[in-house]
Design an enzyme around this catalytic site. Structure first.
Site, short mmCIF file in Angstrom:
data_model
loop_
_atom_site.label_atom_id
_atom_site.label_comp_id
_atom_site.label_asym_id
_atom_site.label_seq_id
_atom_site.Cartn_x
_atom_site.Cartn_y
_atom_site.Cartn_z
N LYS A 178 0.92 -1.17 -0.07
CA LYS A 178 -0.17 -0.10 -0.07
C LYS A 178 0.91 1.38 0.06
CE LYS A 178 -1.74 2.92 2.70
NZ LYS A 178 -1.48 4.04 1.92
N GLU A 253 8.46 1.82 11.60
CA GLU A 253 9.43 2.91 11.83
C GLU A 253 8.71 4.31 11.78
OE1 GLU A 253 11.24 6.43 10.80
OE2 GLU A 253 11.28 5.60 9.07
N CYS A 287 12.37 11.74 8.65
CA CYS A 287 12.52 11.18 9.90
C CYS A 287 13.66 11.33 10.57
CB CYS A 287 11.68 10.08 9.80
SG CYS A 287 12.49 8.67 8.79
N GLU A 387 7.58 16.33 16.42
CA GLU A 387 7.95 16.20 15.45
C GLU A 387 7.20 17.17 14.44
OE1 GLU A 387 9.84 12.74 12.19
OE2 GLU A 387 7.76 12.43 13.17
#
Length: 481
Positions: A178, A253, A287, A387
């Site tokens: 996906k 992750e 990230c 973040e």
């Protein structure tokens, strides 16, 4: 009704890749893909639904019956072929990433080269990984776990398509992917690579849909044994919780708030440009971006001067221009998210050294953010805790090495960290105390054989190299009397 001009410029994508062929979507939801540099529609995509996902899972299950019994050399041959076809399309993949995501051309190309090399890296790791171990009358074999659901993010879609598939194939798993629904142009070029590779039918199936539709089906379907996901903490937590019902194996992750420690002996002429590159890589939508710059309190004034001087090398602008360092945010929603954090930083008392709110001058049409550096930041501020996923750097001061280590580890994340200093032994000592899956000393470094993943809320498990392949394997012991 679309005008002739719209028909000529807006791409329409209505198919998914299942069992070795393009098939019309069973799902009927259509979304527009917006070019982030100017807000114009460049594609319309019909999204997959649960039925499309189930068809893809069934194809992967059928293929696993034979592919799961393949030899190392058979898998290595497929990995080499995938490297060849993706390498041949690096220009097309790069162009698609620049157009639909707004990635700078220089960074996008590096990422696509990494995507191609991921297959060779996995082949090397596979050859080094013993799949059979024995002692006495006991034999342990590492067996492919089964059908793997691979879910990729919009900030590095094609790279993770390749990296995740490479590990799965090396392990002998079949896959249902996906991809991010925001990355259909990249995904289409990448699927064309799959076709050119002439893979066994059902080995790799691609269904583009929403996470709460297609992703949810992959997580709950009992015929999917493994999920490998890159994305947000919230979605990762949902995958762990919902996957427990069918005992899913998971690799997650989930992002980071990476510290970059400048030791007091760092050469600022080198360390500051590197720190800005680490913070602003992929337009800050990375990230592993080093978004907390920890500097000695005694050198703060020097650091501020050095940042002002070095910022000229990090202009925002047209991502197709090789001189551009910072492109637009991927969507209007992401632009507004970053702006809200910049405002929050100001409200909480941080000082804007460079950048700030609003669009850069002359870039008002797209989702461009001013590359921003805050000083007078404390590690308790929102901009230092959460973040942001944009070109925003927080400068935080510390007293000594132990204080720097304490601040660096004072986060819910633990994906990546950086240390800069001229005394390498000292830098290594500091690095050894950082709670992060990877720590880079004196640079922005990569090694596709090294494990990639994080401590704490940065995720579960590791990718790349033998570590990534083992995540798709289960040990089976046979004991004889």
């Amino acid at each position: 009704m679309a005008t002739m001009t719209e028909k000529d410029t807006i791409k329409t994508l209505t198919t998914h890749y299942i069992d070795g062929a393009f098939v019309e979507s069973h799902g009927r939801e259509v979304i527009d893909i917006i070019k982030p540099t100017n807000g114009q529609v460049i594609a319309r995509v019909t999204l997959a639904d649960e039925e499309d996902a189930r068809r893809a899972i069934a194809a992967a299950k059928r293929a696993f019956a034979s592919f799961g019994r393949t030899t190392k050399e058979e898998r290595a041959k497929i990995l080499r072929r995938l490297h060849e076809v993706v390498s041949a399309r690096i220009d097309n993949l790069t162009a698609a990433m620049v157009e639909e995501y707004g990635g700078t051309v220089a960074f996008s190309r590096l990422l696509m080269e990494g995507a191609a090399n991921a297959f060779l890296s996995a082949e090397k790791a596979l050859q080094e990984l013993p799949l059979t171990r024995s002692w006495g009358k006991t034999t342990v074999t590492l067996e492919p776990v089964g059908v793997a659901g691979l879910i990729t993010p919009w900030n590095a879609n094609s790279f993770f398509l390749s990296a995740k598939l490479a590990s799965a194939v090396a392990a002998g798993c079949t896959a249902v992917i996906k991809p991010s629904e925001l990355s259909p142009l990249q995904t289409r070029v990448w699927i064309e690579c799959l076709r050119e590779a002439e893979l066994p039918k059902g080995l790799c199936n691609v269904v583009a849909g929403r996470g709460d539709v297609v992703g949810a089906e992959l997580v709950r379907n009992p015929d999917v044994a493994k999920i490998s996901f890159t994305g947000s903490v919230g979605v990762g937590q949902t995958i762990m919780r919902d996957g427990a019902a069918t005992m899913k194996r998971v690799t997650l992750e989930l992002g980071g708030k990476s510290p970059n420690i400048l030791l007091d002996d760092a050469d600022l002429d080198k360390a500051i440009p590197t720190a800005l590159a680490i913070a602003f890589m992929n337009s800050g939508q990375a990230c592993v971006a080093g978004t907390r710059l920890l500097v000695p309190k005694t050198r703060l004034d020097e650091v501020k001067r050095a940042i002002r001087v070095a910022m000229h090398a990090f202009p925002a602008g047209d991502p197709a221009d090789p001189k551009t360092a910072v492109g637009p945010m991927v969507t209007q929603k992401q632009y507004e998210r970053v702006q809200s954090y910049i405002r929050k930083g100001i409200e909480e008392g941080a000082e804007v050294l460079v950048g700030g709110e609003g669009h850069p001058r002359g870039l008002e049409e797209g989702y461009f953010v001013k590359p921003t550096v805050f000083v007078n930041v404390t590690n308790e501020m929102t901009i230092a805790r959460e973040e942001i996923f944009g070109p925003v750097l927080c400068v935080i001061t510390y007293e000594n090495d132990e204080d720097a280590i304490r601040i660096a580890n004072d986060t819910t994340y633990g994906l990546h960290a950086y240390v800069s200093g001229t005394d390498v032994q000292r830098a290594r000592r500091v690095a050894s105390h950082l709670l992060a899956g990877r720590v880079a000393i004196n640079g922005m470094l990569d090694d596709q054989q090294a494990p990639f993943g994080g401590f704490k809320h940065s995720g579960v498990g590791r990718e790349f190299g033998t570590f990534g392949i083992e995540a798709f394997l289960e040990p089976r012991a046979i004991l004889e009397s």
